[in-house]
Design a protein around this motif. Structure first.
Motif, mmCIF file in Angstrom:
data_model
loop_
_atom_site.group_PDB
_atom_site.id
_atom_site.type_symbol
_atom_site.label_atom_id
_atom_site.label_comp_id
_atom_site.label_asym_id
_atom_site.label_seq_id
_atom_site.Cartn_x
_atom_site.Cartn_y
_atom_site.Cartn_z
ATOM 1 N N ASP A 4 -51.194 30.956 -38.699
ATOM 2 C CA ASP A 4 -52.518 30.655 -39.247
ATOM 3 C C ASP A 4 -53.068 31.841 -40.028
ATOM 4 O OD1 ASP A 4 -52.502 28.114 -38.150
ATOM 5 O OD2 ASP A 4 -53.618 28.720 -36.360
ATOM 6 N N LEU A 5 -52.908 33.028 -39.472
ATOM 7 C CA LEU A 5 -53.375 34.233 -40.151
ATOM 8 C C LEU A 5 -52.626 34.427 -41.465
ATOM 9 C CD1 LEU A 5 -55.054 36.812 -40.256
ATOM 10 C CD2 LEU A 5 -53.295 37.927 -38.896
ATOM 11 N N GLY A 6 -51.315 34.227 -41.440
ATOM 12 C CA GLY A 6 -50.517 34.359 -42.663
ATOM 13 C C GLY A 6 -50.943 33.369 -43.729
ATOM 14 N N GLU A 7 -51.207 32.133 -43.325
ATOM 15 C CA GLU A 7 -51.664 31.118 -44.278
ATOM 16 C C GLU A 7 -53.027 31.485 -44.860
ATOM 17 O OE1 GLU A 7 -51.497 27.393 -42.231
ATOM 18 O OE2 GLU A 7 -49.315 27.354 -42.258
ATOM 19 N N ASP A 8 -53.910 31.997 -44.029
ATOM 20 C CA ASP A 8 -55.228 32.432 -44.506
ATOM 21 C C ASP A 8 -55.089 33.566 -45.515
ATOM 22 O OD1 ASP A 8 -56.456 30.554 -42.900
ATOM 23 O OD2 ASP A 8 -57.067 32.003 -41.359
ATOM 24 N N LEU A 9 -54.246 34.539 -45.195
ATOM 25 C CA LEU A 9 -54.041 35.673 -46.096
ATOM 26 C C LEU A 9 -53.483 35.219 -47.439
ATOM 27 C CD1 LEU A 9 -52.473 38.279 -43.657
ATOM 28 C CD2 LEU A 9 -54.663 38.492 -44.822
ATOM 29 N N HIS A 12 -56.114 33.486 -49.534
ATOM 30 C CA HIS A 12 -57.027 34.474 -50.121
ATOM 31 C C HIS A 12 -56.348 35.212 -51.278
ATOM 32 C CE1 HIS A 12 -60.617 36.891 -50.133
ATOM 33 N NE2 HIS A 12 -59.913 38.004 -50.000
ATOM 34 N N ALA A 13 -55.095 35.609 -51.065
ATOM 35 C CA ALA A 13 -54.362 36.355 -52.093
ATOM 36 C C ALA A 13 -54.157 35.514 -53.350
ATOM 37 C CB ALA A 13 -53.017 36.814 -51.545
ATOM 38 N N ARG A 14 -53.939 34.220 -53.181
ATOM 39 C CA ARG A 14 -53.721 33.344 -54.338
ATOM 40 C C ARG A 14 -54.976 33.196 -55.189
ATOM 41 N NH1 ARG A 14 -50.297 29.771 -50.505
ATOM 42 N NH2 ARG A 14 -48.196 30.362 -51.145
ATOM 43 N N LYS A 15 -56.137 33.327 -54.572
ATOM 44 C CA LYS A 15 -57.399 33.193 -55.301
ATOM 45 C C LYS A 15 -57.784 34.467 -56.053
ATOM 46 C CE LYS A 15 -59.209 29.968 -51.902
ATOM 47 N NZ LYS A 15 -60.159 29.808 -50.791
ATOM 48 N N MET A 16 -57.295 35.601 -55.611
ATOM 49 C CA MET A 16 -57.727 36.883 -56.171
ATOM 50 C C MET A 16 -57.495 37.052 -57.671
ATOM 51 S SD MET A 16 -57.509 39.998 -53.611
ATOM 52 C CE MET A 16 -58.770 40.150 -52.384
ATOM 53 N N SER A 31 -53.857 43.975 -48.982
ATOM 54 C CA SER A 31 -52.513 44.535 -49.074
ATOM 55 C C SER A 31 -52.008 44.972 -47.700
ATOM 56 C CB SER A 31 -52.512 45.714 -50.040
ATOM 57 O OG SER A 31 -51.263 46.330 -50.066
ATOM 58 N N ALA A 32 -52.853 45.611 -46.933
ATOM 59 C CA ALA A 32 -52.468 46.067 -45.596
ATOM 60 C C ALA A 32 -52.164 44.882 -44.684
ATOM 61 C CB ALA A 32 -53.571 46.928 -44.988
ATOM 62 N N ARG A 33 -53.007 43.842 -44.717
ATOM 63 C CA ARG A 33 -52.783 42.677 -43.872
ATOM 64 C C ARG A 33 -51.532 41.915 -44.293
ATOM 65 N NH1 ARG A 33 -56.487 45.393 -42.543
ATOM 66 N NH2 ARG A 33 -54.655 46.364 -41.654
ATOM 67 N N LEU A 34 -51.296 41.786 -45.596
ATOM 68 C CA LEU A 34 -50.088 41.111 -46.070
ATOM 69 C C LEU A 34 -48.834 41.888 -45.667
ATOM 70 C CD1 LEU A 34 -51.223 39.910 -49.608
ATOM 71 C CD2 LEU A 34 -50.649 38.461 -47.651
ATOM 72 N N THR A 35 -48.917 43.204 -45.710
ATOM 73 C CA THR A 35 -47.795 44.044 -45.287
ATOM 74 C C THR A 35 -47.500 43.825 -43.811
ATOM 75 O OG1 THR A 35 -48.294 45.684 -46.979
ATOM 76 C CG2 THR A 35 -46.962 46.428 -45.109
ATOM 77 N N GLU A 36 -48.541 43.785 -42.999
ATOM 78 C CA GLU A 36 -48.355 43.532 -41.566
ATOM 79 C C GLU A 36 -47.738 42.157 -41.329
ATOM 80 O OE1 GLU A 36 -52.296 43.991 -40.068
ATOM 81 O OE2 GLU A 36 -52.241 46.176 -40.196
ATOM 82 N N ALA A 37 -48.224 41.156 -42.052
ATOM 83 C CA ALA A 37 -47.698 39.800 -41.892
ATOM 84 C C ALA A 37 -46.232 39.731 -42.313
ATOM 85 C CB ALA A 37 -48.544 38.808 -42.695
ATOM 86 N N LEU A 38 -45.870 40.402 -43.392
ATOM 87 C CA LEU A 38 -44.483 40.413 -43.841
ATOM 88 C C LEU A 38 -43.597 41.155 -42.847
ATOM 89 C CD1 LEU A 38 -42.379 39.672 -45.905
ATOM 90 C CD2 LEU A 38 -43.050 41.675 -47.247
#
Length: 64
Positions: A4-9, A12-16, A31-38
């Motif tokens: 769920d967190l990854g989908e939310d991130l 958000h990233a797609r809208k930026m 960027s930090a959250r996407l790095t953690e998710a990856l």
């Protein structure tokens, strides 16, 4: 929860790119959250690959 967190991130990233005045702090946070998710996704993928490899090795050796 992590999915769920990854989908939310990603949502958000797609809208930026469409947002002209995104604050640098927000980009850094994302960027930090996407790095953690990856990192998490790669860790899970590595475990799955190891598990599959281990299962094949046991099957080949006649243990299963």
């Amino acid at each position: 929860m992590q999915l769920d967190l990854g989908e939310d991130l990603l949502g958000h990233a797609r809208k930026m790119p469409a947002e002209p005045d995104v604050p640098v702090e927000e980009l850094r946070f994302l960027s930090a959250r996407l790095t953690e998710a990856l990192d998490d996704a790669l860790r899970v993928a590595a475990r799955v690959a190891m598990s599959e490899s281990s299962g094949r090795s046991r099957a080949e050796g006649g243990v299963l």
